[in-house]
Design a protein around this motif. Sequence first.
Motif, PDB file in Angstrom:
ATOM      1  N   ALA A 108       0.821  -1.209   0.000  1.00  0.00           N
ATOM      2  CA  ALA A 108       0.000   0.000   0.000  1.00  0.00           C
ATOM      3  C   ALA A 108       0.855   1.259   0.000  1.00  0.00           C
ATOM      4  CB  ALA A 108      -0.930  -0.002   1.207  1.00  0.00           C
ATOM      5  N   TRP A 109       1.986   1.215   0.690  1.00  0.00           N
ATOM      6  CA  TRP A 109       2.886   2.380   0.788  1.00  0.00           C
ATOM      7  C   TRP A 109       4.257   1.884   1.215  1.00  0.00           C
ATOM      8  CZ3 TRP A 109       5.722   4.004   5.031  1.00  0.00           C
ATOM      9  CH2 TRP A 109       6.391   5.224   4.878  1.00  0.00           C
ATOM     10  N   ARG A 116      -2.743   5.419   7.899  1.00  0.00           N
ATOM     11  CA  ARG A 116      -3.482   4.271   7.391  1.00  0.00           C
ATOM     12  C   ARG A 116      -4.009   3.439   8.557  1.00  0.00           C
ATOM     13  NH1 ARG A 116      -2.787   3.600   2.080  1.00  0.00           N
ATOM     14  NH2 ARG A 116      -3.684   1.518   2.260  1.00  0.00           N
ATOM     15  N   GLY A 164      -3.164  -3.693   8.489  1.00  0.00           N
ATOM     16  CA  GLY A 164      -2.162  -4.156   7.542  1.00  0.00           C
ATOM     17  C   GLY A 164      -0.908  -4.647   8.223  1.00  0.00           C
ATOM     18  N   TYR A 223       1.751  -2.944   4.095  1.00  0.00           N
ATOM     19  CA  TYR A 223       0.987  -3.822   3.209  1.00  0.00           C
ATOM     20  C   TYR A 223      -0.475  -3.866   3.636  1.00  0.00           C
ATOM     21  CZ  TYR A 223       5.543  -5.636   1.690  1.00  0.00           C
ATOM     22  OH  TYR A 223       6.808  -5.763   1.198  1.00  0.00           O
ATOM     23  N   GLU A 224      -1.363  -4.074   2.664  1.00  0.00           N
ATOM     24  CA  GLU A 224      -2.775  -4.248   2.958  1.00  0.00           C
ATOM     25  C   GLU A 224      -3.251  -5.570   2.369  1.00  0.00           C
ATOM     26  OE1 GLU A 224      -4.467  -1.717  -0.888  1.00  0.00           O
ATOM     27  OE2 GLU A 224      -4.666  -0.899   1.140  1.00  0.00           O
ATOM     28  N   ARG A 227      -5.719  -2.887  -7.812  1.00  0.00           N
ATOM     29  CA  ARG A 227      -4.325  -2.505  -7.965  1.00  0.00           C
ATOM     30  C   ARG A 227      -3.637  -3.588  -8.782  1.00  0.00           C
ATOM     31  NH1 ARG A 227      -2.561   1.402  -3.985  1.00  0.00           N
ATOM     32  NH2 ARG A 227      -3.892   1.482  -2.134  1.00  0.00           N
ATOM     33  N   GLU A 237       3.380  -1.561  -6.240  1.00  0.00           N
ATOM     34  CA  GLU A 237       1.947  -1.534  -6.525  1.00  0.00           C
ATOM     35  C   GLU A 237       1.599  -0.297  -7.332  1.00  0.00           C
ATOM     36  OE1 GLU A 237      -0.387  -3.661  -5.553  1.00  0.00           O
ATOM     37  OE2 GLU A 237       0.662  -4.857  -4.043  1.00  0.00           O
ATOM     38  N   LEU A 269      -9.543  -4.927  -4.401  1.00  0.00           N
ATOM     39  CA  LEU A 269      -9.568  -4.416  -3.033  1.00  0.00           C
ATOM     40  C   LEU A 269     -10.957  -4.555  -2.426  1.00  0.00           C
ATOM     41  CD1 LEU A 269      -7.451  -1.200  -3.625  1.00  0.00           C
ATOM     42  CD2 LEU A 269      -6.674  -3.430  -2.824  1.00  0.00           C
TER      43      LEU A 269
END
Length: 451
Positions: free
Chosen positions: A54-55, A142, A145, A298-299, A373, A414, A451
């Motif tokens: 995710a980031w 966020r 995750g 991570y998600e 994604r 991603e 998602l």
Amino acid sequence: MTRKHDLSKIFPICLLAFLPGCAVEIAEPTEEDLVVGEAISELEYSPGAGWNLAWSDEFNGTSLNSANWNVLTSNWDPVTNNCNFGTGELEFPRAQNVSVSGGKLILSAQRTGDNPRHANCSGFAPRSFYSGRIHTKGKVERRYGKIIASIKIPSGYGMWPAFWTLGANISSVGWPASGEIDILEWHSNSPTWMQSAAHWFNGTDRHWGTGASGGYNLADSFHLYEVEWTSSNMTFRLDGNIVANNVYTHNESEFQQPHYILLNLAIGGNWYGDPSPASIDLPSGVTKTMEVEWVRWYERGTTSGPTLVNPSFESGLTGWTTWSPNGTAHAAVSETYNGAHAGAYHLTHWTNGTPFEAWTYQVASGLSSGNYRVRAWVRKGGPFNFAYLQAKTCGSCTPVTTSLGTYGGWTQVETPIINVTGGTLELGFHSNSPGNGASFIHMDSVQIIKL
């Protein structure tokens, strides 16, 4: 990091077997002229099936990414509105003690005789050390995750390195009503232990702590520190091994909201029993550092729709099409043997001196409407005008893109979220190189995530 951590409240959960967690990257003989100047990654990590990136911040380049991080520049914290961070720490953070080089974030600490302190902290003694402290408040916030980092912490009495989170609403509700997740804290009296904790408010201050000895000194070498956080539990891991194997279950509102990340090298403070500056193992003229190779969040995701054709390039370029605006694609794209992330083969965009632009893509169809994604594993080195993992909902549509950095080891990347309504998604890799060096991108294990 915002309260006194009484060691008597930190409970040993399990004794982990020695597992260094390092993966040594093997050179690819068939590509050795392509990997000149490639940085070697200290530690490799895979989140496992069902997780998507995710980031992240890989700390490439020569300066801290200000889109991700805020740098503290005094012993007064304007977010929490306290002095010495509520724990009596002895350091004075400043921008000079935060740097990025060699693919790493470096938080450094030195003893000082300058007697620095913020004007808001005039009721406290001057600080005796300079150090580094950063956080993502207002920039990266966020919920849930896997949050993980590759970190090397410094040894020595009084060193208090930390990797942790706070609830994004802390400025309005205060601590611990905001919630706090301590992924890593380290104390010199227990050098083999990863200490983790959670703090919240439920009629009164609530605190939960855990820890485990890995059987090896954590200081002065890189290790992986991780929390897996869901709406109902947290699991902490050291080098992939569970530290809290009695998974902490919670339903508190503090852990159902976005949090932001903090990284800091604290010195002294109440966890050490408020030692005097003279007792700290940091002599004048010596610099100690906390180094961070990367931080990732991570998600959960699920693979969706029809399976991509040949997603790991094990069957040549079957299922994939390459377009080029100037006819250079034949020199830029190849299926490459050995050293893949998965299987034996992978895709490579490369040049040994010839400029090129190439778009290697596949059209997935039959997708249900929703947000998606695209994720893939990449390695990259050398100069590029641009290099993207990208996806678009039609050939002429504007793509969503993720710009690919320089990755010495295989790294999962991603795309941003893209909304699919027409059932199709065109996805792949788009790169352009000036051809003035040994530029390459290795790409493997492409997936669509719903998602």
